[in-house]
Design a protein around this motif. Sequence first.
Motif, short mmCIF file in Angstrom:
data_model
loop_
_atom_site.label_atom_id
_atom_site.label_comp_id
_atom_site.label_asym_id
_atom_site.label_seq_id
_atom_site.Cartn_x
_atom_site.Cartn_y
_atom_site.Cartn_z
N UNK A 2 0.87 -1.13 0.13
CA UNK A 2 0.10 -0.04 0.03
C UNK A 2 0.91 1.53 -0.09
N UNK A 3 0.34 2.28 -0.24
CA UNK A 3 1.00 3.73 -0.58
C UNK A 3 0.13 4.48 0.36
N UNK A 4 0.80 5.38 1.29
CA UNK A 4 0.19 6.25 2.16
C UNK A 4 0.44 7.60 1.61
N UNK A 5 -0.55 8.54 1.20
CA UNK A 5 -0.12 9.94 0.98
C UNK A 5 -0.43 10.82 2.04
N UNK A 6 0.40 11.47 2.74
CA UNK A 6 0.30 12.50 3.50
C UNK A 6 0.36 13.99 3.01
N UNK A 7 -0.42 14.81 3.15
CA UNK A 7 -0.79 16.01 2.77
C UNK A 7 -0.81 17.20 3.92
N UNK A 8 0.05 18.08 3.92
CA UNK A 8 0.40 19.17 5.20
C UNK A 8 0.05 20.27 4.28
N UNK A 9 -0.96 21.29 5.09
CA UNK A 9 -0.86 22.36 4.69
C UNK A 9 -0.11 23.43 5.67
N UNK A 10 0.66 24.04 5.33
CA UNK A 10 1.80 24.89 5.96
C UNK A 10 1.13 26.25 6.20
N UNK A 15 7.35 30.65 5.84
CA UNK A 15 7.88 30.28 4.72
C UNK A 15 8.08 28.92 4.41
N UNK A 16 7.62 28.40 3.29
CA UNK A 16 7.74 26.79 3.06
C UNK A 16 9.19 26.47 3.02
N UNK A 17 10.16 27.26 2.85
CA UNK A 17 11.49 26.78 2.65
C UNK A 17 11.79 26.56 4.21
N UNK A 18 11.29 27.10 5.35
CA UNK A 18 11.68 26.96 6.70
C UNK A 18 11.14 25.59 7.01
N UNK A 19 10.10 25.30 6.55
CA UNK A 19 9.41 23.96 7.01
C UNK A 19 10.24 22.88 6.31
N UNK A 20 10.44 23.22 5.19
CA UNK A 20 11.34 21.92 4.20
C UNK A 20 12.78 21.78 4.61
N UNK A 21 13.25 22.86 5.09
CA UNK A 21 14.74 22.92 5.62
C UNK A 21 14.72 22.06 6.94
N UNK A 22 13.79 22.49 7.88
CA UNK A 22 13.83 21.67 9.24
C UNK A 22 13.54 20.41 9.09
N UNK A 23 12.34 20.08 8.18
CA UNK A 23 12.03 18.69 7.88
C UNK A 23 13.05 17.57 7.45
N UNK A 24 13.83 18.18 6.33
CA UNK A 24 15.05 17.61 5.61
C UNK A 24 15.83 17.22 6.85
N UNK A 25 16.36 18.31 7.36
CA UNK A 25 17.57 18.07 8.48
C UNK A 25 16.98 17.35 9.56
#
Length: 127
Positions: A2-10, A15-25
């Motif tokens: 199965x595949x789970x799709x998770x969708x987050x509204x920020x 700034x989306x970049x702040x979310x992505x940088x923290x998540x990636x790190x």
Amino acid sequence: MLVEQRTYDISPGIPLKDFLDNYERLGLPAQKRILGGFLGYFTTEFGTQNQVRHFWAYSDLEDRRQRRAALAADHEWQACIEIVRPMIIRWDNSIMYPTSFSPIRQLPVRADDEEGTIFNPLGGGSR
């Protein structure tokens, strides 16, 4: 499989970049280590803005349950969600099963090396 799709509204104030940088790190390394089956992380260009979608493959619902429980107990993951959870204003997840004609019908990702083995849906196996 199965595949789970998770969708987050920020939050629009984040700034989306702040979310992505923290998540990636902070988050992605823990998730890849515990969940395996990482298919991808995407941002929207059209439609809802400040939205991310990510996809994870599991053998079955019990595999997902066990892996998500292990993730919830992980200290690295907890450190991540302390930072990123306040940035998320809404989230949704869906469980999807492949059709008989889907090019992805088996677990496509193995975490048997540092970077993981990534499924190539266009043919040629893994890279």
